[in-house]
Scaffold this active site. Sequence first.
Site, short mmCIF file in Angstrom:
data_model
loop_
_atom_site.label_atom_id
_atom_site.label_comp_id
_atom_site.label_asym_id
_atom_site.label_seq_id
_atom_site.Cartn_x
_atom_site.Cartn_y
_atom_site.Cartn_z
N ASP A 587 0.83 -1.21 0.00
CA ASP A 587 0.00 0.00 0.00
C ASP A 587 0.86 1.26 0.00
O ASP A 587 0.58 2.23 -0.69
CB ASP A 587 -0.87 0.05 1.26
CG ASP A 587 -1.79 -1.16 1.41
OD1 ASP A 587 -1.40 -2.25 0.97
OD2 ASP A 587 -2.89 -0.99 1.97
N GLU A 725 -6.27 -11.21 -5.08
CA GLU A 725 -6.03 -12.27 -4.09
C GLU A 725 -7.13 -13.33 -4.06
O GLU A 725 -7.09 -14.24 -3.23
CB GLU A 725 -5.85 -11.64 -2.71
CG GLU A 725 -4.52 -10.88 -2.62
CD GLU A 725 -4.57 -9.69 -1.68
OE1 GLU A 725 -5.69 -9.28 -1.31
OE2 GLU A 725 -3.50 -9.15 -1.36
N GLN A 838 -9.39 -7.13 -7.34
CA GLN A 838 -8.89 -5.79 -7.59
C GLN A 838 -8.01 -5.86 -8.84
O GLN A 838 -7.66 -6.94 -9.29
CB GLN A 838 -8.10 -5.28 -6.41
CG GLN A 838 -6.81 -6.03 -6.13
CD GLN A 838 -6.23 -5.65 -4.77
OE1 GLN A 838 -6.59 -6.22 -3.76
NE2 GLN A 838 -5.33 -4.69 -4.76
#
Lengths: 982, 272
Positions: A587, A725, A838
């Site tokens: 991140d 993921e 994502q």
Amino acid sequence: MDAPRPPSERRSPIIEARIFDAIMFDLDGVVTRTAELHAAAWRDLFDAYLLRRAAPRESFRPFDLAEDYRLYLDGRPRHDGVRVFLASRGVTLPEGSQGDAPDRETVNGLAAWKDRLFRERLAREGVALFADSVPFLRRARDAGMRTAIVSSSRNAAAVIAAAGLAGQFDVRVDGNDAAALKLKGKPAPDTFLHAASKLGVVPARAIGLEDALAGVEAIRAAGYGLVVGVDRSGHGDDLRRHGADVVVQDLSSLKFAPAAARRRRPKPAGPATRAMLAVLPTPDPDWLIVEDGFTLTREHELESIFAIANGRLGSRASLAEGGTMSSPATFLAGLFDEEPGPTPALAVLPDWSALTITVEGAPLRLSEGRMLSQRRVLDLFQGVLWRDWRHEDPAGRITRLSELRLASLADRALLFQSLAFTPENYSGVVRLTAGMGELGIRRTSAGVTAALAARARLTAGNDSADPPEPAGAELTQDAELGKTLRIDRIVAVAGSRKAETAQAQASRRARQAAARGAPRLIADHCGAWADRWRASDLRVTGDPAAQRALRFAAYHLLSAANPEDERVSIGARALTGRAYNGHIFWDTEIFMLPFFVLTWPEAARALVMYRFHTLAAARAKAARHGASGAFYAWESADTGEDVTPSFVIAPDGVVAPIRLAAQEQHISADVAYAAWTYWWATGDDGFLLEAGAEILVETARFWASRSEPGDDGLRHIRGVVGPDEYHETVDDDAYTNGMARWNLQTATRVAGLVAERWPERWRDLSTRLGLEADEVADWARTAGELYTGLDHRTGLIEQFDGYFGLEDIELSAFEPRNAPIDVLLGRERIQASQLIKQPDVLMLLHLLWDSFPPEVRIANFRYYAPRCAHGSSLSPAIHALVAARLGEDELAQRYFRQASDIDLADNMGNAAGGVHAAALGGLWQAAVFGFAGLSLREAGPQLHPNLPRGWREIAFRIRWRGQAHELEAVSAPPEVAQAHAP
Amino acid sequence: MKDPAILLPLDGSKAALGALPVAQAFARLEDAPLRILHVTPQALPIDQLITRVGLRPSDLKGASVEQRAGDPSAAILQAARALPSRLVVISTHTAPGSPADILGGTAFTVLRGADCPVVLVNPALNLTGWRLRRVLLPHEGTPAISDAIRPGAEVARRAGAELIVLQVAAGAAPPPDRGSLTPPTYLDQPQHEWPVWAAEFLERLGCICPLGSIQVRLLLGRGDPAIEILRVAGEQAVDLIVLTWKGEWQNHAATFKAVVDAASCPVMAVRI
């Protein structure tokens, strides 16, 4: 940090009425020509006095009207002027007393004498105005500015009247006020701070105009947003040296941005606030996050959203008096505790802001009696948390409480709380119970101690007092109807391996800060925030919600970083909550770092250096996995060891293994990408040689060892998890392979660069790392042979080997939904489908945009965007960014709103454990790289704007290779993009 | 003020008598008097009354019996208010009627008009020796439901029963109430999100509906809420399901109806 200060004197300075509320004028030398009268009166005085003194005692040297006045008298209060000038002549006089007659040989006597001489001249000669002053004053008022005169002169009222300006200023602070209120004269900031307080504006949103060096210093010290030096006598360089942001010779050269851009000023806070606190909320609603009322079950969210932090300390916005759902927590960046486990977590420090209040023995709490009103405001511009609460207790007593809290950005050891208490319909005994003196310690299992110490000051009316030493825990005070009590608490936090050392340091820091005073602490803090915003603000015109969301994002990012500490990084929830235990993920490097690289490079450097300092752990992890080089931790704390939990018990009772530590290997390329981006954007060669090259080399080595040859003659990376993921243990994940390839190529390039430009350093590095002669050449070859998954016929990149063969589920059939799709469909079905959590391929396109032709970008966006379930908070912003760059305006705006809502939506509950720092970084990137279309190339920054509907303008500053660039894009057909260096 | 009672209406049918063990257990748990009510047009001597409703003298330990005249539903509701009642325990059906109806006429009218929670007992279940060991609380995550289910939590606490809180993730928009907590919209890292979400859910529940020392387990189901509630109730062998009901019946309350219809244990209905 030498952030660009708006506006620059190189162009005609433009004052933006949006970001300033008031202009404070010095009188003499700025508005009126009384400086000449004063100078003449001083000359009359000192020539007469020195002549009288010379006759019996010493030789006479006449007063120099230009030099002596400028150096010793200009801008100083009269008494100071007498002292300072006479000291320059080696004369010291007794002070005398205030009523001394003009013929007394005392400081007071001479001051009175000078006053009489000045008044005689004023009556005799009148006062002249500078030709530019009245027109400028008029323009300032037309632009919506409030105005004040800040003068050291006790004759300011008379001078203003003589000049015909009576009633033209909202407020006047003069020598009489200074004497009455015991304000220190210029260059101390007191009079300017007092003027801001009287106007109800925050110093950081005020402009000060001064012609005197002491005055310029005073404005600077007061933390004003803009210091304008008025050079009437050719001393512009001196004014700059003493702190002027801008120097003008003529006020007519100062322009105002159109007044239409200005918003209606909200009513100032209530009387208690105005009367007691040294600072007020920023009036512009675009800088405020506001919560009215009270919803018990939302408390955890609000504690996160309204958290205050300074990169070293972070504190949740819990109610001072506590409540059923209060979850107070204060964190010290980098202070992790292994216990109670199972993985290290940020240690929670003692609750410094807790404050128990009783009225006549009855506790004042939200749960007792009736809340009449409550407003909490996060003031993004000043980095201040406000609370205003009116409460009626069961006995009918109505109390108003106004509180502010901040984590000082100017001194990262300090926290501050001020609470004003006003009984509105009663008098009674009030007891405040709060931590005073030593607040407590937090000792981790590793033996590190954080200590907190507090100093408090209680003010009742005009009286103030420190609690007796040793500071007690309770203060009992008679509170009178309508009279405000205020308690200011300065808290210092220090960390050390020795508890005594930490405690001593904390106590010392608290004492020092208390000696300087709360107004000073607040002014320094607000000034530091103003500096940060000058560098980091992004303005959006036409979409207030987007503007507020972007400032909220920047606020939490700025609050999370600390350029002074290379041993810490930013956790997934920054310093705003316990969730994620403070652990650091990709991140930071991929989602947050670009903001820092471009607006706060010093902070960016510290963040990347954290990864350099944790290289040893990354090397050890690679070795454990049978690889070479550096395999960074998927979740990292203080040491760089991987601290990812190994399993989770989901609420359906299923125990799921967590394979991310072993398989989410792209983290190593992400770190390399961050190191490269920082160096490339800043040109910080020192970083490259000290740390950057080593990170790139070690991560390239990892990929070289991880890839394996296949039967197809290509190399493959098997058994990984990409950013998506939902799919574990996949082969040839597009993002992983793409970033590994980039890592290998870039390391090759950097190796060549360093070897060419700094051959000795390269030899040293190669020797130290045991780099084989042909290793670098192998990286280039491996990069060229890595499988890409690109189908040249369709332009599609397969996300991983076999992905296109999975079940293709129509995601829209499940909309709208209130749960992640993997919860609804179950883990097994998700893994067997093409639904993704994502962006994976799109993430690769975003980071390596120029590596892919337009048709590949669009083909992949159209394929993967409908299959993305946005099960990660990182997802919507990147989709917004890519959609905007591809001209998919409507989609981009929809994704952007989704990203904006992650923490700020009313009803999501997501933020209870802390704000989503990476999503906030992604939001900023979506605006800058997506909507503004910023591209960074060797030639410099360029914009290719794709502004969404409603956005009329986006403007921001970046630093690119040491130079500040102001960038703006305007949406008007045709769209215009401009980039220029100020 | 009299102690709130547990009210058990009996109409003399065997079906109605099926609710007796449940009512007795609640009376013991709540330490409340059990008031047995029979509505009859003609007053009967006590011995005949007991015989009429099917009670044995031993059933009256800790209980009392009374009779009232008038419309059964109206008389039950009147008694529930006058006593007052903490709970009404009532069989879902006592007379052969339309098998398609989930509730018989009296039970439905009582459910709709009662101010207190109503425990609906399916007479087909054999609940002799019924004990409360596990309570299932289906929960949409809204503060209103947390508030409404206090009686269910309280009875679990008194019984020392385990409380299983079930939230069902379904394809629907989030509930509108401020402060609601639905399943996490973003599951960035499940190893962190699930524990945090579960703790947050239970804290939000507990701040409105005090849980004290109750052993609580949070489960997340997915799909059709009624099917999930019944599945969990069966798998976990729960003894009581606490359901909220908004008071609307026609074309509404599909989950409520389905659970009441098919539950293998009593259902406590709480009006919100």
